[in-house]
Structure formats: structure tokens, C-alpha cells
Design an enzyme around this catalytic site. Sequence first.
Site, PDB file in Angstrom:
ATOM      1  N   SER A  20       0.774  -1.331  -0.162  1.00  0.00           N
ATOM      2  CA  SER A  20      -0.180  -0.234   0.117  1.00  0.00           C
ATOM      3  C   SER A  20       0.969   1.418   0.115  1.00  0.00           C
ATOM      4  O   SER A  20       1.839   1.276   0.761  1.00  0.00           O
ATOM      5  CB  SER A  20      -0.771   0.091   1.060  1.00  0.00           C
ATOM      6  OG  SER A  20      -1.599   1.130   1.340  1.00  0.00           O
ATOM      7  N   CYS A 129      -1.647   4.775  11.688  1.00  0.00           N
ATOM      8  CA  CYS A 129      -1.817   6.146  11.558  1.00  0.00           C
ATOM      9  C   CYS A 129      -1.936   6.645  13.027  1.00  0.00           C
ATOM     10  O   CYS A 129      -2.134   6.022  14.178  1.00  0.00           O
ATOM     11  CB  CYS A 129      -3.512   6.095  11.137  1.00  0.00           C
ATOM     12  SG  CYS A 129      -3.562   5.494   9.498  1.00  0.00           S
ATOM     13  N   GLY A 264       6.872  -2.931  -2.287  1.00  0.00           N
ATOM     14  CA  GLY A 264       6.806  -1.500  -1.905  1.00  0.00           C
ATOM     15  C   GLY A 264       7.831  -0.464  -2.725  1.00  0.00           C
ATOM     16  O   GLY A 264       7.542  -0.271  -3.889  1.00  0.00           O
TER      17      GLY A 264
END
Length: 301
Positions: A20, A129, A264
Amino acid sequence: MNTQVNIAGVTFKNPVMTASGTFGSGMEYGEFVDLNKLGAVVTKGVSNVPWPGNPTPRVAEVYGGMLNAIGLQNPGIDVFMKRDIPFLKQYDTRIIVNVCGKSVRDYAEVVEKLSDEPAVAMLEINVSCPNVKEGAIAFGQKAEALYGITSELKKYAKQPVIMKLSPNVTDIKEMARAAEAAGADAISLINTLTGMKIDINKRSFVLANRTGGMSGPAIKPIAVRMVYEASHEVKIPVIGMGGIANAEDAIEFILAGASAVSIGAMNFVNPYVTEEVVSGIEAYMEKYGVENIADLVGAVL
């Protein structure tokens, strides 16, 4: 040779996924990569409302990798569902949506909206987060917070849930256990390591955010160690990532205990890397007479 893997009841044609935040939502790499050849596309983080991200500069090159402080910039779940999911549905690949938020409610809103989308095979929850209610400490840095958000989101999710673990913790095994105990269907690791770069001539921080997440080949040994530890601590599947640059790196993660791998930062260096890793794994299996890739998972004890 059988390269299929099964994670929480979802079958993937091969174990190679995108990490991601490094592949957009697939559209950005469509002219370079045949998405049909990948096990899954893991989208960039999606929030309940549009996020502008952090101020620039927010990317910096470092030895063996890069620092980023993008701040999870994204257009929000509504745009994502109208634009990106229809694009990905054209391809014969699994769709895994990465979810981000600043509160449990933020995450839950995204999970709820995706729960009735049959094209989405799994959800990956970004617990790196900052939790605004806990003084901006990441959800993934305290076992209790990780347990809390995992158990809450499982109430809303209809798809299997992957908790993406942060390496910025004292004991990755404790975090893996907390995710499993709360009902996670799988875990993925590692997310980026917190780093910093200073411009000695300007005597200032290179990134506007001061710190950023480090990714790239330099972090691979740390990632392999954490994947090994986590996979031997829990019974749920592990998706490994962190510095994978080629098929040899991917196989190392699989031998350490990963059922699948995500690639990634190397997408920025070599946009063809995911396809190359798929073919490289197949070549390795042929070379060593491995009929089923499942036989390689955790083979190094």
C-alpha cells in the site's frame, strides 16, 4: 507447480502483492504491469474523507531506501469507490483495500462502505495512523489500542481483515498476539520504520514533517526477523514486506513464515519488479523441484 496461496479463505493465484502507498490503486502502473499476473493489488490508504497529506518536501532519498512523509494523501472513500474499484474490477486479480483513519469511527465508516462491495476481497487496516484521541500515538504502538481497533472493526467488516503492523514497537510478538486475539484474520508487516534526514549545509530537516517512514532494501533484515517472530507466535497467516527488491528477497520472507509478500519502494525504482518476482518465484520452484509453494512457507525453523 502450484503457486496458489490461501489467506483467510481467500485464494490468490500467486503470493505476490503490491504494498500500500507505492502502487496507487493500480491505474498508475497499468501501462507497465499486467495486473492480471499479480496475486493482488493492495491499494493506497483510503480514509472516510479526503486527506490533503503533509506539506512538502515529503520524500527524501537515503542510503538503501527512502523516507516518506506523504501523510496518506487520498481523495476519500467516495471517489475511490466510483473511480478506482471499477478500474480494478477489469482485471483478474484480487483487490485488497488499505484503510486509514484518525479515530476508530473514521476507520469504521470506510469499512462499512466497503462491506457491501463484493469485488473487495480483503481489508488491510493501517494502524500506523496517529490516534488523535491518544495524543497522536499510533494505534499500532500499544497492544491495547491495537486490540481495541481490531475487535471494533471486525464488527463492521464482511471481508477478512488484515492488520498491518508497525515495526516501531518494543516487541512485535506482543502486537501480533493482540491482533490475533482481537479477531484479525491475518497480519501484514512491516510498515515503515521512523527515520530522519538533516541537510548539513542548510542545517535544517530535509522533510517538512521532520520525520518520515523509511522503506527500501536497507530495512529488509529487520523485516525478515519480525516476520519470522510474528509467524511463529500466531496461527493466522502473515503477509511479509519490507525491502523486497527481487524474487530472492521474496522467497526469504516466505521461508521465514510469510504466506504472501508485498512489494513496495522498489516499484519506484523498477516498475516491472512485481512481475519479475512472480516469474522468479516460479523459476526457483522449478529449480528445486517444489511442487506447491505452501511447502516453502516457514520452511526455515
